[in-house]
Design an enzyme around this catalytic site. Sequence first.
Site, PDB file in Angstrom:
ATOM      1  CB  SER A 129      32.219  52.225  33.176  1.00  0.00           C
ATOM      2  OG  SER A 129      31.574  52.627  31.981  1.00  0.00           O
ATOM      3  CE1 TYR A 142      33.261  47.174  31.421  1.00  0.00           C
ATOM      4  CE2 TYR A 142      31.630  48.913  31.170  1.00  0.00           C
ATOM      5  CZ  TYR A 142      32.947  48.518  31.303  1.00  0.00           C
ATOM      6  OH  TYR A 142      33.947  49.465  31.323  1.00  0.00           O
TER       7      TYR A 142
END
Length: 241
Positions: A129, A142
């Site tokens: 990401s 995350y």
Amino acid sequence: TGGVSGIVAASARLFAAEVARVGIIDRQADEIDRIVNEIQAAGSKACGQTADVSRSDEVQQAIDAIAAQFGGTHVLFANAGVSGHGSVVEIPEDDFRRTIEVNLFGGFLCARHAIPHMTDGGSIIFTASELALVGSKRNAAYTASKAALIGMARSMALDHAPDGIRVNVLCPGPIDTPMLRRSIDGHEDSAAYAQMIVDETPLQRIGRPDEIARVALFLASDDSSYMTGSTVVADGGATAQ
């Protein structure tokens, strides 16, 4: 993996259109069947297996079955992921642990069981990401899991270069996927939050899954034959500022 929606569903369709034989792994059997039937109806080859990517026995069974059906494995696109929200003092411990188990340990398990089938070399792609590269408020689990993928991929690239296996990481920005929509819907003012995402992206829009699928296709193909240990960012310019 994570192949019934979003980026990997788009990638499965695109890879199949490029005459790849596509094996899809996800937890949702009905959705797997839907994507597989769609690809087969278009004249391409696909199959599916159910597995929780955080469970080694399930991952091995699924990858072994796909490799047996298609005669080996040449590309692994490890994309399954979850998002646990909150700072380190807010997020429940079980949510933090599950985020690491799926996003990082799941990628490890998929590579561990796919590499023995890559006897002629291959390409491994991990989806991280943009948040693997920058900080993000209330996203400790995350961002940690995705940043760790980059470190693991670099070591793997060194370990398996002699085997002709390339290992790269794809870092998407905000993409119109079910995960992003759930994140937006979870905010008190979802419209304002969605607009904030657009405003903070230099290209002034949320990306499409097919745009990321094309980057994945590049990393899977011989067009990227001199790339390994690389991190490729497709984020609409978000991390450029």
